[in-house]
Design a protein around this motif. Structure first.
Motif, PDB file in Angstrom:
ATOM      1  N   LYS A 108     -10.519  -0.432  -8.929  1.00  0.00           N
ATOM      2  CA  LYS A 108     -11.514  -0.314  -9.984  1.00  0.00           C
ATOM      3  C   LYS A 108     -12.863  -0.877  -9.533  1.00  0.00           C
ATOM      4  O   LYS A 108     -13.904  -0.424  -9.977  1.00  0.00           O
ATOM      5  N   GLU A 109     -12.825  -1.874  -8.648  1.00  0.00           N
ATOM      6  CA  GLU A 109     -14.056  -2.459  -8.117  1.00  0.00           C
ATOM      7  C   GLU A 109     -13.803  -3.007  -6.717  1.00  0.00           C
ATOM      8  O   GLU A 109     -12.672  -3.315  -6.352  1.00  0.00           O
ATOM      9  N   GLU A 110     -14.874  -3.127  -5.941  1.00  0.00           N
ATOM     10  CA  GLU A 110     -14.755  -3.550  -4.549  1.00  0.00           C
ATOM     11  C   GLU A 110     -14.136  -4.933  -4.392  1.00  0.00           C
ATOM     12  O   GLU A 110     -13.498  -5.213  -3.380  1.00  0.00           O
TER      13      GLU A 110
ATOM     14  N   ALA B  35       0.759   0.485  -3.238  1.00  0.00           N
ATOM     15  CA  ALA B  35       0.715  -0.714  -2.415  1.00  0.00           C
ATOM     16  C   ALA B  35      -0.689  -0.978  -1.876  1.00  0.00           C
ATOM     17  O   ALA B  35      -0.979  -2.068  -1.411  1.00  0.00           O
ATOM     18  N   ILE B  36      -1.557  -0.002  -1.900  1.00  0.00           N
ATOM     19  CA  ILE B  36      -2.921   0.003  -1.359  1.00  0.00           C
ATOM     20  C   ILE B  36      -2.925   0.090   0.157  1.00  0.00           C
ATOM     21  O   ILE B  36      -3.719   0.801   0.729  1.00  0.00           O
ATOM     22  N   VAL B  37      -2.034  -0.628   0.848  1.00  0.00           N
ATOM     23  CA  VAL B  37      -1.993  -0.543   2.309  1.00  0.00           C
ATOM     24  C   VAL B  37      -0.545  -0.499   2.784  1.00  0.00           C
ATOM     25  O   VAL B  37       0.305  -1.214   2.267  1.00  0.00           O
ATOM     26  N   ASN B  38      -0.284   0.378   3.734  1.00  0.00           N
ATOM     27  CA  ASN B  38       0.994   0.417   4.441  1.00  0.00           C
ATOM     28  C   ASN B  38       0.743   0.032   5.887  1.00  0.00           C
ATOM     29  O   ASN B  38      -0.292   0.389   6.455  1.00  0.00           O
ATOM     30  N   GLU B  39       1.679  -0.663   6.466  1.00  0.00           N
ATOM     31  CA  GLU B  39       1.598  -1.048   7.871  1.00  0.00           C
ATOM     32  C   GLU B  39       2.685  -0.304   8.631  1.00  0.00           C
ATOM     33  O   GLU B  39       3.852  -0.353   8.263  1.00  0.00           O
ATOM     34  N   TYR B  40       2.278   0.396   9.695  1.00  0.00           N
ATOM     35  CA  TYR B  40       3.203   1.154  10.526  1.00  0.00           C
ATOM     36  C   TYR B  40       3.168   0.595  11.948  1.00  0.00           C
ATOM     37  O   TYR B  40       2.165   0.032  12.373  1.00  0.00           O
ATOM     38  N   HIS B  41       4.261   0.813  12.675  1.00  0.00           N
ATOM     39  CA  HIS B  41       4.343   0.357  14.064  1.00  0.00           C
ATOM     40  C   HIS B  41       4.663   1.548  14.966  1.00  0.00           C
ATOM     41  O   HIS B  41       5.473   2.390  14.626  1.00  0.00           O
ATOM     42  N   THR B  42       4.017   1.564  16.132  1.00  0.00           N
ATOM     43  CA  THR B  42       4.229   2.651  17.085  1.00  0.00           C
ATOM     44  C   THR B  42       5.246   2.225  18.145  1.00  0.00           C
ATOM     45  O   THR B  42       5.573   1.043  18.275  1.00  0.00           O
ATOM     46  N   LEU B  43       5.712   3.198  18.896  1.00  0.00           N
ATOM     47  CA  LEU B  43       6.629   2.909  20.003  1.00  0.00           C
ATOM     48  C   LEU B  43       5.979   2.014  21.051  1.00  0.00           C
ATOM     49  O   LEU B  43       6.667   1.281  21.758  1.00  0.00           O
ATOM     50  N   GLU B  44       4.643   2.068  21.155  1.00  0.00           N
ATOM     51  CA  GLU B  44       3.907   1.229  22.116  1.00  0.00           C
ATOM     52  C   GLU B  44       3.572  -0.135  21.527  1.00  0.00           C
ATOM     53  O   GLU B  44       2.745  -0.856  22.062  1.00  0.00           O
ATOM     54  N   ASP B  45       4.178  -0.476  20.389  1.00  0.00           N
ATOM     55  CA  ASP B  45       3.989  -1.758  19.716  1.00  0.00           C
ATOM     56  C   ASP B  45       2.562  -1.957  19.196  1.00  0.00           C
ATOM     57  O   ASP B  45       2.069  -3.070  19.136  1.00  0.00           O
ATOM     58  N   GLU B  46       1.904  -0.855  18.848  1.00  0.00           N
ATOM     59  CA  GLU B  46       0.610  -0.935  18.184  1.00  0.00           C
ATOM     60  C   GLU B  46       0.858  -0.911  16.678  1.00  0.00           C
ATOM     61  O   GLU B  46       1.895  -0.456  16.206  1.00  0.00           O
ATOM     62  N   VAL B  47      -0.138  -1.388  15.934  1.00  0.00           N
ATOM     63  CA  VAL B  47      -0.062  -1.392  14.479  1.00  0.00           C
ATOM     64  C   VAL B  47      -1.089  -0.398  13.942  1.00  0.00           C
ATOM     65  O   VAL B  47      -2.209  -0.306  14.447  1.00  0.00           O
TER      66      VAL B  47
ATOM     67  N   ASP C  35      -9.778  -9.395  -2.434  1.00  0.00           N
ATOM     68  CA  ASP C  35      -8.544 -10.081  -2.817  1.00  0.00           C
ATOM     69  C   ASP C  35      -7.391  -9.756  -1.881  1.00  0.00           C
ATOM     70  O   ASP C  35      -6.518 -10.592  -1.662  1.00  0.00           O
ATOM     71  N   MET C  36      -7.374  -8.559  -1.340  1.00  0.00           N
ATOM     72  CA  MET C  36      -6.282  -8.166  -0.434  1.00  0.00           C
ATOM     73  C   MET C  36      -6.580  -8.532   1.015  1.00  0.00           C
ATOM     74  O   MET C  36      -5.746  -8.309   1.888  1.00  0.00           O
ATOM     75  N   GLY C  37      -7.774  -9.083   1.280  1.00  0.00           N
ATOM     76  CA  GLY C  37      -8.117  -9.486   2.637  1.00  0.00           C
ATOM     77  C   GLY C  37      -8.454  -8.324   3.550  1.00  0.00           C
ATOM     78  O   GLY C  37      -8.048  -8.281   4.712  1.00  0.00           O
ATOM     79  N   TYR C  38      -9.217  -7.364   3.042  1.00  0.00           N
ATOM     80  CA  TYR C  38      -9.520  -6.148   3.798  1.00  0.00           C
ATOM     81  C   TYR C  38     -10.091  -6.435   5.184  1.00  0.00           C
ATOM     82  O   TYR C  38      -9.839  -5.706   6.135  1.00  0.00           O
ATOM     83  N   GLU C  39     -10.871  -7.535   5.323  1.00  0.00           N
ATOM     84  CA  GLU C  39     -11.503  -7.832   6.619  1.00  0.00           C
ATOM     85  C   GLU C  39     -10.462  -8.039   7.706  1.00  0.00           C
ATOM     86  O   GLU C  39     -10.670  -7.652   8.853  1.00  0.00           O
TER      87      GLU C  39
END
Length: 140
Positions: free
Chosen positions: A84-86, A62-74, A91-95
């Motif tokens: 393969k290249e930067e 998936a390249i990135v997973n998003e997790y949530h904490t009990l304090e509602d942080e990401v 394309d995935m919106g890394y910024e």
């Protein structure tokens, strides 16, 4: 430069607690080290200590997973191993992730070296001859 040692899986959460007590305000963490050195395992321990509610696993496909904490942080967990290249990071919106102010934990950051933000923490993991893991931490 600070150094942390993981003696075994039994003390990994204690090391994560120590790390977070010193670096709690740092949000972009770049993890360097060879395959199998324990990058994902230490990220899991950090997520445990941050009270992440989701299942933490390597985002290899998936390249990135998003997790949530009990304090509602990401918490964002990246694995750039398969890039393969930067340009793929663009394309995935890394910024949007790395500059969000949320925790961004990056495996294989060398794949996007020129895109990494200044002020990040670099964690270099290595396996010692006795099996312990050494984590060298430096702000860049």
């Amino acid at each position: 430069m600070d150094t942390f040692y993981i003696d075994s899986l039994e003390n990994i959460n204690a090391v994560a607690t120590d790390f977070l007590s010193k670096y709690k305000s740092e949000r972009v963490l770049a993890f360097y080290g060879p395959m199998g050195v324990g990058k994902t395992t230490f990220i899991k321990a950090l997520c445990d200590e941050l009270k992440v509610e989701d299942t933490v696993n390597s985002p290899s496909f998936a390249i990135v997973n998003e997790y949530h904490t009990l304090e509602d942080e990401v918490v964002y967990h990246f694995d750039f191993y398969r890039l393969k290249e930067e340009e793929e990071a663009y394309d995935m919106g890394y910024e949007d992730y790395l500059y969000s102010g949320c925790y961004s934990m990056i495996e294989w950051p060398e794949k996007i070296a020129s895109l990494l933000p200044p002020g990040r923490l670099e964690l270099r993991l290595e396996e010692l001859a006795d099996g312990r893991r050494k984590i060298s931490v430096q702000k860049v």
